[in-house]
Design a protein around this motif. Structure first.
Motif, PDB file in Angstrom:
ATOM      1  N   TYR A 109       0.922  -1.144   0.562  1.00 39.40           N
ATOM      2  CA  TYR A 109      -0.145   0.331   0.099  1.00 39.40           C
ATOM      3  C   TYR A 109       0.746   1.398   0.292  1.00 39.40           C
ATOM      4  CZ  TYR A 109      -2.543   3.977   2.383  1.00 39.40           C
ATOM      5  OH  TYR A 109      -3.321   4.929   2.527  1.00 39.40           O
ATOM      6  N   GLN A 110       1.638   1.184   1.152  1.00 41.03           N
ATOM      7  CA  GLN A 110       2.936   3.151   1.231  1.00 41.03           C
ATOM      8  C   GLN A 110       3.079   2.954   0.041  1.00 41.03           C
ATOM      9  OE1 GLN A 110       1.257   5.581   4.011  1.00 41.03           O
ATOM     10  NE2 GLN A 110       2.424   6.420   2.570  1.00 41.03           N
ATOM     11  N   ALA A 112      -3.784   6.208  -7.994  1.00 45.08           N
ATOM     12  CA  ALA A 112      -3.238   6.484  -9.796  1.00 45.08           C
ATOM     13  C   ALA A 112      -4.286   6.975 -10.645  1.00 45.08           C
ATOM     14  CB  ALA A 112      -3.726   4.651 -10.587  1.00 45.08           C
ATOM     15  N   LYS A 113      -5.618   6.490 -10.787  1.00 46.25           N
ATOM     16  CA  LYS A 113      -7.195   7.836 -11.024  1.00 46.25           C
ATOM     17  C   LYS A 113      -6.177   8.952 -10.615  1.00 46.25           C
ATOM     18  CE  LYS A 113     -11.816   8.348 -11.716  1.00 46.25           C
ATOM     19  NZ  LYS A 113     -12.958   7.567 -11.206  1.00 46.25           N
ATOM     20  N   GLN A 114      -6.275  10.018  -9.945  1.00 45.85           N
ATOM     21  CA  GLN A 114      -5.957  11.208  -9.430  1.00 45.85           C
ATOM     22  C   GLN A 114      -4.749  11.053 -10.390  1.00 45.85           C
ATOM     23  OE1 GLN A 114      -6.019  11.053  -4.944  1.00 45.85           O
ATOM     24  NE2 GLN A 114      -7.805  10.951  -5.448  1.00 45.85           N
ATOM     25  N   THR A 115      -3.457  11.077  -9.668  1.00 45.97           N
ATOM     26  CA  THR A 115      -2.193  11.149 -10.420  1.00 45.97           C
ATOM     27  C   THR A 115      -2.230  10.730 -11.761  1.00 45.97           C
ATOM     28  OG1 THR A 115      -1.313   9.506 -10.226  1.00 45.97           O
ATOM     29  CG2 THR A 115      -0.637  10.513  -8.508  1.00 45.97           C
ATOM     30  N   LEU A 154       2.573   6.549  -6.936  1.00 44.84           N
ATOM     31  CA  LEU A 154       2.036   7.378  -8.029  1.00 44.84           C
ATOM     32  C   LEU A 154       1.926   8.731  -7.152  1.00 44.84           C
ATOM     33  CD1 LEU A 154      -0.445   4.599  -6.926  1.00 44.84           C
ATOM     34  CD2 LEU A 154       0.849   5.273  -9.397  1.00 44.84           C
ATOM     35  N   ARG A 155       2.544   9.046  -6.136  1.00 40.67           N
ATOM     36  CA  ARG A 155       2.557  10.418  -6.444  1.00 40.67           C
ATOM     37  C   ARG A 155       3.801  10.730  -6.612  1.00 40.67           C
ATOM     38  NH1 ARG A 155      -0.032   9.948  -0.501  1.00 40.67           N
ATOM     39  NH2 ARG A 155      -2.526   9.700  -0.704  1.00 40.67           N
ATOM     40  N   ALA A 156       5.360  10.410  -6.875  1.00 35.24           N
ATOM     41  CA  ALA A 156       5.935  10.704  -7.062  1.00 35.24           C
ATOM     42  C   ALA A 156       5.945  10.639  -8.393  1.00 35.24           C
ATOM     43  CB  ALA A 156       7.582   9.677  -6.838  1.00 35.24           C
TER      44      ALA A 156
END
Length: 359
Positions: free
Chosen positions: A81-82, A114-117, A88-90
């Motif tokens: 998870y983390q 994943a959708k947001q990034t 993804l945020r990176a």
């Protein structure tokens, strides 16, 4: 000429070596970094696999500061998870080993991230790359079975319990269900277009793993080695799921698809104590139907192949990254697989049917 894709690997356990071999077979792909939280382990891994171009890191967050096109996440389940959310945020595309996560809440957030990034979250279910799995999917989705109302899937090893990180709930989250059960679920659910699960009634046990006669790490074995469940889906569909790492039986049977116009039986390949689970090849596919009122059985010819399914999985991920395509096996879809496993765990603990709440 194609641009060289830069790949990082997070987690240097056994499965990470399979990722290295798969990437090394591909042109214009370079492994530039490996991270493992155990000090010095990443450097040892790089030396062992002879990846001179790779930098070692003890902190994966430092690895994520590099310019990378993608990362393979090969950590124990509890860290999926983390590391996925951070990757993804990176701004990295993610090739994630199964199972997707430990809890449903984690899986949902991973898919949402994943959708947001806008970066890819691909989950590693390599049995899908067996061309015979595609045959199963084509038959089920063609409509020739009519309305599919009952599915039975799973499998059992007479003896096939792993050790190490696989048998610790704190690290793996679950046992046989997370290890091999997710494959069996994916085989059936993918063939049906991943229907939405509604409820789960389940039972699990670990009589073999906790017995020193059957496992040499019995004292630290605290996950399930056997589980069964009845899952209800939308559109009046039910699935009977069963999985086992160890049992006094040769098999838990084939996968069955029962439809109003026909049925399909899928038998797993292999013989011996580790066979009988759909984390490998298909043994036979039989189509049951009526012709002019006569009961008819048709053997569907299998496709002979020598594909390395694991390598095919990694190749597909690389091609999707290179060409800007969607994830071949998107996390958004596998959330439903994780939802069922999460439901099985909750139902087994509470000894009652539980609901699955998905948007």
């Amino acid at each position: 000429m194609s641009r060289t894709l830069k790949i990082g690997i997070i987690g240097s356990g056994g499965i990470a070596g399979s990722h290295v071999k798969a990437y090394q077979e591909l042109a214009d792909v370079e492994i530039v970094a490996v991270a493992d939280q155990i000090p010095g382990k990443a450097a040892q891994f790089i030396d062992f696999w002879r990846i001179p171009s790779a930098q070692p890191f003890d902190d994966y967050r430092k690895l994520l500061e590099l310019e990378l096109d993608g990362v393979s996440i090969c950590t124990p389940n509890v860290a999926h998870y983390q590391t996925t959310v951070d990757s993804l945020r990176a701004g990295k595309n993610v090739m994630l080993e199964k199972p997707m996560s430990v809890t449903l809440e984690e899986a949902v957030e991973m898919a949402q991230t994943a959708k947001q990034t806008g970066f890819m979250l691909n989950v590693g279910f390599q049995p899908r790359y067996d061309p015979n799995m595609k045959i199963i999917q084509d038959v089920v989705q063609s409509g020739q079975l009519g309305k599919v109302y009952y599915v039975e899937t799973g499998g059992g090893r007479r003896r096939g319990m792993p050790g190490g990180t696989f048998i610790s709930k704190e690290i793996a989250g679950a046992g046989a269900m997370a290890d091999i059960g997710c494959y069996s679920l994916d085989m059936a659910l993918n063939a049906m277009g991943y229907p939405k699960p509604l409820t789960v009634s389940a039972y699990s046990s670990n009589y073999f793993g906790t017995n020193p006669l059957y496992h040499n790490e019995a004292s630290r074995f605290d996950v399930e080695d056997f589980g069964v469940a009845m899952i209800r889906f939308e559109d009046d569909l039910v699935l009977n799921f069963k999985i086992s790492w160890a049992m006094h039986m040769d098999t838990l049977g084939p996968t069955l698809f029962l439809g109003t116009d026909g049925g399909l039986k899928v038998t797993p390949a292999g013989k011996g104590p580790w066979s009988g689970v759909f984390d490998g090849n298909v043994g036979a596919i039989t189509y049951f139907h009526d012709v002019r009122g006569h009961h008819t059985e048709s053997q569907i010819p299998l496709i002979e192949h020598n594909k390395n399914l694991f390598n095919e999985k990694v190749r597909d991920f690389v091609e999707a990254v290179r060409e800007g395509k969607p994830a071949p096996i998107p996390g958004e879809q596998i959330v439903r697989n994780q939802a069922i496993i999460d439901g099985i765990i909750r139902s087994s603990l509470s000894k009652r049917e539980v609901t699955i709440d998905l948007l």
